[in-house]
Design a protein around this motif. Structure first.
Motif, PDB file in Angstrom:
ATOM      1  N   GLU A 263       0.834  -1.200   0.000  1.00 33.39           N
ATOM      2  CA  GLU A 263       0.000   0.000   0.000  1.00 33.39           C
ATOM      3  C   GLU A 263       0.868   1.248   0.000  1.00 33.39           C
ATOM      4  OE1 GLU A 263      -3.522   2.014   2.768  1.00 33.39           O
ATOM      5  OE2 GLU A 263      -2.605   0.091   3.317  1.00 33.39           O
ATOM      6  N   GLY A 264       0.445   2.266  -0.733  1.00 32.20           N
ATOM      7  CA  GLY A 264       1.197   3.509  -0.791  1.00 32.20           C
ATOM      8  C   GLY A 264       2.392   3.375  -1.714  1.00 32.20           C
ATOM      9  N   PRO A 265       3.513   4.015  -1.370  1.00 31.57           N
ATOM     10  CA  PRO A 265       4.664   4.055  -2.285  1.00 31.57           C
ATOM     11  C   PRO A 265       5.617   2.872  -2.140  1.00 31.57           C
ATOM     12  CG  PRO A 265       5.107   5.445  -0.397  1.00 31.57           C
ATOM     13  CD  PRO A 265       3.705   4.906  -0.205  1.00 31.57           C
ATOM     14  N   TYR A 266       5.244   1.827  -1.374  1.00 33.65           N
ATOM     15  CA  TYR A 266       6.218   0.830  -0.950  1.00 33.65           C
ATOM     16  C   TYR A 266       6.216  -0.438  -1.799  1.00 33.65           C
ATOM     17  CZ  TYR A 266       6.007   3.846   3.129  1.00 33.65           C
ATOM     18  OH  TYR A 266       6.021   4.940   3.943  1.00 33.65           O
ATOM     19  N   VAL A 267       7.390  -1.076  -1.815  1.00 31.62           N
ATOM     20  CA  VAL A 267       7.570  -2.388  -2.416  1.00 31.62           C
ATOM     21  C   VAL A 267       8.379  -3.245  -1.436  1.00 31.62           C
ATOM     22  CG1 VAL A 267       8.561  -3.711  -4.330  1.00 31.62           C
ATOM     23  CG2 VAL A 267       7.534  -1.464  -4.764  1.00 31.62           C
ATOM     24  N   ASP A 268       7.920  -4.473  -1.228  1.00 33.16           N
ATOM     25  CA  ASP A 268       8.630  -5.425  -0.373  1.00 33.16           C
ATOM     26  C   ASP A 268       9.533  -6.262  -1.270  1.00 33.16           C
ATOM     27  OD1 ASP A 268       9.303  -7.778   1.155  1.00 33.16           O
ATOM     28  OD2 ASP A 268       7.688  -7.244   2.534  1.00 33.16           O
ATOM     29  N   VAL A 269      10.846  -6.088  -1.125  1.00 37.30           N
ATOM     30  CA  VAL A 269      11.824  -6.795  -1.965  1.00 37.30           C
ATOM     31  C   VAL A 269      12.471  -7.898  -1.137  1.00 37.30           C
ATOM     32  CG1 VAL A 269      13.885  -6.597  -3.379  1.00 37.30           C
ATOM     33  CG2 VAL A 269      12.260  -4.686  -3.275  1.00 37.30           C
ATOM     34  N   ALA A 270      12.375  -9.136  -1.609  1.00 41.46           N
ATOM     35  CA  ALA A 270      12.994 -10.266  -0.923  1.00 41.46           C
ATOM     36  C   ALA A 270      14.333 -10.586  -1.576  1.00 41.46           C
ATOM     37  CB  ALA A 270      12.080 -11.478  -0.972  1.00 41.46           C
ATOM     38  N   ILE A 271      15.363 -10.719  -0.744  1.00 43.74           N
ATOM     39  CA  ILE A 271      16.718 -11.032  -1.208  1.00 43.74           C
ATOM     40  C   ILE A 271      17.098 -12.415  -0.694  1.00 43.74           C
ATOM     41  CG2 ILE A 271      19.140 -10.333  -1.233  1.00 43.74           C
ATOM     42  CD1 ILE A 271      17.326  -8.309  -2.566  1.00 43.74           C
ATOM     43  N   GLY A 272      17.366 -13.342  -1.617  1.00 47.40           N
ATOM     44  CA  GLY A 272      17.788 -14.678  -1.233  1.00 47.40           C
ATOM     45  C   GLY A 272      19.286 -14.730  -1.026  1.00 47.40           C
ATOM     46  N   LEU A 273      19.707 -15.224   0.163  1.00 48.02           N
ATOM     47  CA  LEU A 273      21.125 -15.325   0.485  1.00 48.02           C
ATOM     48  C   LEU A 273      21.627 -16.758   0.357  1.00 48.02           C
ATOM     49  CD1 LEU A 273      21.087 -13.214   3.784  1.00 48.02           C
ATOM     50  CD2 LEU A 273      21.370 -12.385   1.441  1.00 48.02           C
ATOM     51  N   GLY A 274      20.753 -17.640  -0.040  1.00 49.92           N
ATOM     52  CA  GLY A 274      21.014 -19.077  -0.036  1.00 49.92           C
ATOM     53  C   GLY A 274      19.764 -19.727   0.509  1.00 49.92           C
ATOM     54  N   SER A 275      19.876 -20.332   1.703  1.00 55.53           N
ATOM     55  CA  SER A 275      18.686 -20.880   2.350  1.00 55.53           C
ATOM     56  C   SER A 275      17.937 -19.824   3.150  1.00 55.53           C
ATOM     57  CB  SER A 275      19.083 -22.036   3.274  1.00 55.53           C
ATOM     58  OG  SER A 275      19.966 -21.584   4.293  1.00 55.53           O
ATOM     59  N   THR A 276      18.531 -18.651   3.309  1.00 51.63           N
ATOM     60  CA  THR A 276      17.943 -17.556   4.078  1.00 51.63           C
ATOM     61  C   THR A 276      17.443 -16.464   3.148  1.00 51.63           C
ATOM     62  OG1 THR A 276      19.554 -17.997   5.831  1.00 51.63           O
ATOM     63  CG2 THR A 276      18.342 -15.928   5.971  1.00 51.63           C
TER      64      THR A 276
END
Length: 373
Positions: free
Chosen positions: A310-323
């Motif tokens: 909602e609003g101006p935001y984006v949820d960016v997921a960064i994969g580090l391997g299993s995390t």
């Protein structure tokens, strides 16, 4: 297992509960005010009668509408700790504790002296409730609930009425008591800090419905649950261990499967299991190797998903391997960086963002047979 499958009309709200959680460790029941959290545990306690359905704790059926089973509260073996301590003002601390012991009606497996020792209340035994601080009253209330010899402990926002210093005082005792006495507990709260520190399992309640249930680290880290947890509280919870301490800089290093985190000094021995909560709002992103920055934590991975919020935001997921870690950024930043799934990126977080509220002792529940976990 604790199996809850029931419904109850509460005015305009229809409470619909359908979850199964382990009967060991602490299960947090989380949600916003008015979502139905307290009504859920009141039904387990026997204070609220469902319209239909079934409630079973291990092998005991507490309620079954179809079979016309409804065990009274006093026969369910429940210990209940409310928001306010509800101590008897005319009794001393010792008298309040012994009242719980007398009311149990069960063989005393949990002893008076053990409860006093675990909760650190020996110096308070001769005082009356009016002479106690809020934190001390809640510790006594916990002791009285334990001395009822419960098979299940229910806690309804037991820290909600306390200020921050008193919450900090009581939290370690709650951590310890469920471990020491091998008691399962349902812990109601709307505080992300509390549940991250205390619970192994998590149930999220929204508008009367149980919408998520599972291991806390998994449920808290799912991006679809971010709107329920709160835009600025959502993120990920990572299981770590204390790798080493740097006394000179007053910092500790926490190791996890795919890297390390530098955090303010953690007062725990090396090798101790801990949890670190990385709020998405505290994570910044870079496409190039970060240099000349004050941020100590720089984790290299790749973009695995981008979820508009909602609003101006984006949820960016960064994969580090299993995390996976998550960053809450603006759409403008995404466009400026040209972020795309599969793109290499650095996730960066300040050490000061990982304070005592974000790093907690990850005590695992002991197996039911009492063997070492």
């Amino acid at each position: 297992m604790i199996e809850l499958d029931f419904r109850r009309r509460l005015g305009p709200l229809l409470l619909q509960v359908q979850v199964s959680v382990p009967s060991q460790g602490i299960t947090a029941v989380f949600g916003r005010s008015g979502s139905g959290k307290t009504s859920l545990i009141n039904a387990v306690a026997g204070l609220l009668r469902p319209d239909e359905g079934r409630i079973r704790v291990e092998q005991r059926v507490f309620f079954d509408a179809a079979a016309r089973v409804d065990i009274p509260m006093e026969q369910r073996g429940i210990g209940y700790v409310f928001q306010d301590a509800r101590l008897f003002p005319h009794l001393s601390v010792a008298g309040n504790l012994r009242y719980g012991l007398k009311r149990s009606g069960r063989t005393a497996a949990i002893g008076f002296d053990a409860v006093v020792e675990v909760l650190g209340i020996a110096p308070l035994l001769h005082r009356r409730p009016h002479a106690l601080s809020g934190g001390e009253r809640q510790r006594v209330a916990l002791g009285r609930a334990l001395l009822r010899q419960p098979t299940l402990l229910l806690m309804d926002e037991p820290l909600a009425a306390l200020d921050a210093p008193r919450k900090t005082e009581v939290l370690p005792y709650i951590e310890r008591l469920c471990h020491e006495f091998h008691l399962p507990a349902l812990y109601v709260s709307h505080s992300v800090d509390e549940i991250t520190r205390l619970a192994q399992h998590l149930v999220i309640v929204s508008e009367g419905r149980t919408v998520a249930c599972g291991e806390l680290t998994e449920v808290m880290s799912e991006p679809e649950h971010a709107p329920l947890i709160g835009r600025f509280e959502a993120g990920v919870v990572i299981d770590c261990r204390v790798a080493r301490h740097d006394v000179h800089y007053q910092l500790s290093t926490l190791a996890f499967a795919d890297g390390e985190l530098r955090v303010p000094l953690v007062d725990l021995p090396e090798g101790t299991s801990v949890r670190a909560r990385l709020r998405a709002r505290d994570v910044a992103l870079s496409l190039s190797t970060p240099t000349d920055l004050s941020l100590s934590n720089r984790l290299h991975g790749a973009v695995v998903s981008m979820t508009p919020r909602e609003g101006p935001y984006v949820d960016v997921a960064i994969g580090l391997g299993s995390t996976v870690v998550r960053a809450l950024v603006t759409r403008e930043s995404c466009d400026r960086l040209g972020l795309a799934v599969g793109q290499p990126a650095w996730a960066m977080v300040k050490s000061v963002a990982l304070d005592s509220r974000s790093v907690g002792f990850a005590r695992r529940p002991r197996p039911a047979d009492g063997s070492a976990a």
